[in-house]
Design a protein around this motif. Structure first.
Motif, PDB file in Angstrom:
ATOM      1  N   ALA A 127      11.302  -2.048   1.264  1.00  0.00           N
ATOM      2  CA  ALA A 127      10.160  -2.284   0.378  1.00  0.00           C
ATOM      3  C   ALA A 127       9.128  -1.167   0.468  1.00  0.00           C
ATOM      4  O   ALA A 127       8.053  -1.267  -0.113  1.00  0.00           O
ATOM      5  N   GLU A 128       9.442  -0.104   1.183  1.00  0.00           N
ATOM      6  CA  GLU A 128       8.491   0.975   1.380  1.00  0.00           C
ATOM      7  C   GLU A 128       8.275   1.738   0.078  1.00  0.00           C
ATOM      8  O   GLU A 128       9.188   1.916  -0.717  1.00  0.00           O
ATOM      9  N   GLY A 129       7.072   2.208  -0.119  1.00  0.00           N
ATOM     10  CA  GLY A 129       6.810   3.005  -1.315  1.00  0.00           C
ATOM     11  C   GLY A 129       5.353   3.014  -1.686  1.00  0.00           C
ATOM     12  O   GLY A 129       4.490   2.456  -0.993  1.00  0.00           O
ATOM     13  N   TYR A 130       5.076   3.644  -2.830  1.00  0.00           N
ATOM     14  CA  TYR A 130       3.710   3.751  -3.306  1.00  0.00           C
ATOM     15  C   TYR A 130       3.154   2.408  -3.758  1.00  0.00           C
ATOM     16  O   TYR A 130       3.884   1.570  -4.320  1.00  0.00           O
ATOM     17  N   VAL A 131       1.881   2.205  -3.531  1.00  0.00           N
ATOM     18  CA  VAL A 131       1.154   1.112  -4.180  1.00  0.00           C
ATOM     19  C   VAL A 131       1.063   1.437  -5.666  1.00  0.00           C
ATOM     20  O   VAL A 131       0.817   2.586  -6.055  1.00  0.00           O
ATOM     21  N   LEU A 132       1.276   0.433  -6.497  1.00  0.00           N
ATOM     22  CA  LEU A 132       1.282   0.690  -7.943  1.00  0.00           C
ATOM     23  C   LEU A 132      -0.134   0.883  -8.479  1.00  0.00           C
ATOM     24  O   LEU A 132      -1.132   0.507  -7.846  1.00  0.00           O
ATOM     25  N   ASP A 133      -0.198   1.475  -9.654  1.00  0.00           N
ATOM     26  CA  ASP A 133      -1.451   1.623 -10.393  1.00  0.00           C
ATOM     27  C   ASP A 133      -1.720   0.299 -11.097  1.00  0.00           C
ATOM     28  O   ASP A 133      -1.028  -0.071 -12.045  1.00  0.00           O
ATOM     29  N   HIS A 134      -2.731  -0.440 -10.624  1.00  0.00           N
ATOM     30  CA  HIS A 134      -2.997  -1.781 -11.134  1.00  0.00           C
ATOM     31  C   HIS A 134      -3.476  -1.801 -12.581  1.00  0.00           C
ATOM     32  O   HIS A 134      -3.536  -2.885 -13.182  1.00  0.00           O
ATOM     33  N   ILE A 135      -3.845  -0.655 -13.127  1.00  0.00           N
ATOM     34  CA  ILE A 135      -4.318  -0.650 -14.522  1.00  0.00           C
ATOM     35  C   ILE A 135      -3.424   0.211 -15.413  1.00  0.00           C
ATOM     36  O   ILE A 135      -3.828   0.628 -16.497  1.00  0.00           O
TER      37      ILE A 135
END
Length: 887
Positions: free
Chosen positions: A220-228
């Motif tokens: 599940a490792e990876g970038y935090v998504l762009d919430h907007i």
């Protein structure tokens, strides 16, 4: 704010969820409340290294402990793969099969089943490419010496772009009078005309924060998504959300899908923000980027417009779409609606189940943020993340600590507890097993878990009763979100974080200490819902939304009362909103002449409130430790009353809604008694709580008086840790014996009690003694029981071989009315925490784990793992509790 029209479409009629079947039906439901009021647990799946056998065993243990459900949250591993333990990659077929099995077993056991909509937090993972990762806008300064005519453009990373570049005097700041000049930056080397003075080039970059998902499971490792970013959110729902729901195919969907707080630190941008800004605000943001970073005359107005745009986008592109997706799948969206980027209080209207966190009932918290949103938008069930840092390190928490913190969430309006938490722990982990790096470990590996059913029954009763009727808080406190927008900067784009500075503890204390319950309100709620409260407090603030301010003016004209701190607002916020500014100023001029508005210093808020409206609770003397929550039923009123302090609280109080037939209901023991009328006596042990109901019959017995008896339990013995039963020469901590210093478990104390015929029929109790205060009351944000308890840490009492109840909270006393004349056998089984066992061994070595998977966590407060006093610390006594108080 432009969100108001959209929010108004989501509103539902306001049902009064009060009991109509009469007070006896309510009492019966209180004694045996419905299962949906039980507390839940967050179930951490470490790795996840789970097996179907252990999943089944732990679910049944949860149910036996009185928990009503679980939320599966896969997190970081605690062991490398071995011959007997295998980490299942997140979203793999094996993982989905395990989740499916957990859902099926949970349903079969009658449990609620939630699932986190990702692994760790915030949402993200390997499916998020860099151009959908959390985005920011940043300023890079490049110095240029005098006479130099060339500079190098800063390097850009993947997914990043240069928005604009400007040049100005060295150390250019917000207040510089000399304007910035544009730079042509089409090449890596940028030519500029030489100058006699040093200068500075400013490069404004649309970048990526680079933040990785926190505490991620394997795979599940990876970038935090762009919430907007709509594409990023859609990608996550398609890749993770839909995949998780495959585990529920062929059966009921999860009860809820959960989103943790938006801890996407530094998020302040998205790819199409300039276009959305122009569409919503009417001008070009790129030309005004210096105002976000430098304190120019226009900075506050530009920041306001930028922050409001971010907030509208997180509503429209994250909260609303995920809620719609959840509804389309037959489930609900449970979310902590705060953080980075910045939702507002009214954003809680966009989710089915708002959730908060934070136990400080006398400060601004995200818990009160969530419960206020639930009250304003008619959501009877509002949850909180509870016990997150309880008595750190893990395993230190006691049942009383659980109650202390839970009560502070109840005081803020919470009606559903989601406990942190339940650590999955395989047999290979030994005792006490795995634990989360922070938060309480509340599973059956705790030695005191035997009393957990009584702890959860108390919490279930409280949650049930606090769902009845509707919130009856008299005061609304306006959150100065508009001022927070105007002061917001790209590195800290959060509203709720800013409220700690703008709604000060001293203001909240004056509201509470003068006898008023309160909700927070914001522009969205006032403009769309109006004001239900009797008085509105405006903290010191410059800006306010014109539509919300117009609603306030209409309310005042109809008889509402406003107490403004320092003055009335004078601005609407945005750079191009001259018309709004004029409207605000016109309303302020009208309100300044109104008899319904007073302007005071913050220190005079309490007297001003009392002059405006009657208190809900009026105590005979100041009692800051006395917390209360007021709800109104169809046929009466109910108060939750708590002593939040570590010394006894004795006073009297008058309660609004007193109809002359008050009744105290005890959720811990399932008893009730008459409370009287008018000046009602309030007598609470440290951390004790009760409900006060008005509107029912007054048939219950009066308050007990406690008197010692000559009869006593005698000939005490002790059996512990496999030793044969021995006479007990004196009471005290079993850790005084070096051989037992590191024993975590249960000790059994036995005695005989000879009851004379003359004492038959009396209301008798075994009293373990009053607790003593142990220093100051703990930090409000991380509360625990600051007392020296006579029982360490929980006891189950039996009489003549039959369990009669448990003792784990003040007053440390248990009813013995079932005694028979003649000889009786008393047994007290006392359990401590797991800390003593842990204190006797070396700390866990995570070297090989970190070598395999990287360092994904740091175990908290390991230096605080020390052996604690344990057992019965004082000799119990037999007391008579007064006629008519037998349970």
């Amino acid at each position: 704010m432009k969100r108001l029209v959209a929010l108004s479409l989501l509103l539902l009629p306001s049902p009064l969820a009060a009991q109509t079947a009469g007070p006896e039906a309510l009492w019966n439901s209180f004694l045996a409340p419905p299962d949906d009021a039980r507390p839940m647990v967050r179930w951490w799946w470490f790795g996840p290294a789970v097996t179907t056998h252990e999943i089944d065993r732990e679910i049944r243990a949860m149910k036996a402990g009185g928990f009503g459900g679980f939320e599966v949250q896969p997190v970081y591993p605690l062991s490398p793969d071995s011959a007997t333990l295998r980490n299942l990659p997140y979203l793999s077929d094996d993982f989905i099969a395990a989740l499916r099995h957990a859902a099926q077993t949970g349903r079969a056991e009658g449990m609620r089943v939630d699932v986190t909509g990702g692994s760790g937090w915030p949402f993200g993972g390997p499916h998020i490419p860099v151009d959908q990762a959390a985005a920011n806008v940043r300023l890079v300064r490049v110095s240029l010496a005098a006479g130099v005519g060339e500079l190098t453009r800063p390097a850009l990373g993947p997914g990043e772009s240069l928005l604009s570049a400007m040049i100005g005097p060295e150390g250019v700041s917000a207040k510089a009078d000399r304007p910035l000049a544009p730079l042509d930056v089409r090449e890596d080397r940028v030519a500029v005309a030489p100058a006699d003075q040093p200068r500075e080039a400013l490069f404004f970059i649309a970048g990526r924060t680079g933040q990785q998902v926190k505490r991620a499971a394997i795979g599940a490792e990876g970038y935090v998504l762009d919430h907007i970013d709509p594409a990023a959110v859609a990608n996550h729902l398609r890749t993770v959300g839909d995949r998780l729901l495959e585990a529920f195919a062929g059966g009921p969907p999860p009860d809820a899908v959960f989103s943790d707080s938006l801890e996407a630190y530094g998020s302040s941008w998205t790819g199409d923000l300039p276009a959305e800004f122009r569409r919503r605000r009417g001008y070009d943001l790129i030309a005004h980027l210096p105002a976000l970073f430098l304190d120019t005359p226009e900075s506050a107005a530009v920041r306001y417009d930028w922050a409001e745009t971010l907030s509208e986008l997180v509503d429209a592109r994250y909260l609303a779409p995920i809620d719609a997706w959840a509804r389309s799948k037959g489930t609900r969206f449970r979310a902590q609606v705060y953080g980075f980027p910045p939702p507002t209080l009214s954003s809680n209207a966009l989710v089915a189940l708002p959730e908060g966190e934070g136990a400080d009932w006398r400060s601004f918290t995200s818990t009160r943020w969530a419960t206020s949103g639930a009250h304003l938008y008619d959501k009877p069930v509002v949850s909180s993340e509870v016990w997150t840092w309880l008595r750190s390190p893990s395993w230190a928490a006691t049942p009383l600590d659980m109650k202390v913190e839970a009560d502070r969430h109840f005081l803020q309006g919470v009606t559903q507890l989601v406990g942190h938490g339940w650590p999955y722990s395989p047999p290979e982990a030994g005792e006490p097993g795995w634990a989360f790096y922070a938060a309480a470990a509340l599973n059956e590996h705790n030695p005191w878990f035997g009393v957990m059913p009584d702890v959860t029954r108390y919490l279930q009763r409280a949650s049930f009763l606090l769902r009845q009727g509707e919130a009856a808080n008299s005061v609304a406190i306006y959150l100065p979100i508009e001022d927070a927008f105007a002061a917001m900067r790209p590195e800290a784009a959060s509203v709720n974080e800013a409220m700690h500075r703008r709604v000060r503890d001293a203001l909240i204390a004056q509201v509470l200490d003068n006898g008023y319950g309160f909700d927070f309100v914001d522009a969205g709620a006032l403009a769309s819902r109006g004001i239900r409260h009797k008085a509105l407090v405006l903290p010191s603030m410059e800006r306010i939304d014109p539509a919300a301010y117009a609603a306030i003016a209409r309310w005042v004209k109809a008889g509402g009362r406003v107490i403004a701190i320092e003055g009335l607002p004078s601005n609407a916020g945005g750079l191009r909103d001259d018309a709004g500014r004029a409207r605000v100023q016109a309303v302020s001029r009208r309100l300044a002449r109104s008899k319904g508005v007073v302007i005071v210093k913050e220190g005079a808020l309490g007297p001003a409130l009392r002059a405006a409206i009657s208190p809900e609770v009026r105590t005979a003397a100041p009692a800051p430790a006395l917390g209360f929550l007021h709800r109104r039923l169809a046929d009466g009123d109910v108060y939750f009353v708590v002593n939040t302090g570590n010394v006894p609280l004795r006073t009297s109080a008058r309660f609004a809604g007193d109809r002359g037939n008050g009744s105290w209901w005890d959720a811990l023991h399932g008893t009730r008694r008459a409370a009287g009328r008018g000046d009602i006596a309030v007598d609470l042990a440290p951390y004790e709580s009760r409900f006060l109901l008005f509107g029912g019959p007054a048939r219950q017995p009066a308050a007990p008086s406690i008197a010692p008896l000559s009869a006593a339990a005698r000939d005490w013995t002790l059996s512990i840790a496999g030793r044969p039963e021995q006479p007990l020469p004196k009471f005290g901590s079993w850790t005084a014996d070096p051989a037992l210093r590191h024993f975590s478990g249960t000790a059994v104390y036995r005695a005989r009690l000879d009851l004379d015929p003359g004492d038959a029929g009396k209301c008798l109790a075994l009293d373990f003694g009053a607790p003593a205060p142990a220093g100051a009351v703990s930090n409000q944000a991380r509360p625990f029981a600051a007392i020296e308890a006579p029982i360490r840490d929980a006891a189950i009492v039996s009489v003549n071989g039959k369990p009669i109840g448990s003792v784990w909270a003040p007053p440390y006393r248990i009813d013995l009315s079932g005694l028979r004349v003649g000889r009786n056998a008393i047994e007290v089984a006392v359990s401590n925490t797991a800390l003593n066992r842990l204190a006797g061994r070396a700390r866990t070595d995570y070297r090989l784990l970190s070598a395999r998977f990287g360092e994904r966590f740091t175990a908290q407060d390991q230096d605080k793992i020390v052996a604690q006093p344990s057992g019965l610390l004082r000799a119990p006594t037999l007391v008579e509790t007064g006629a008519g108080d037998c349970r």
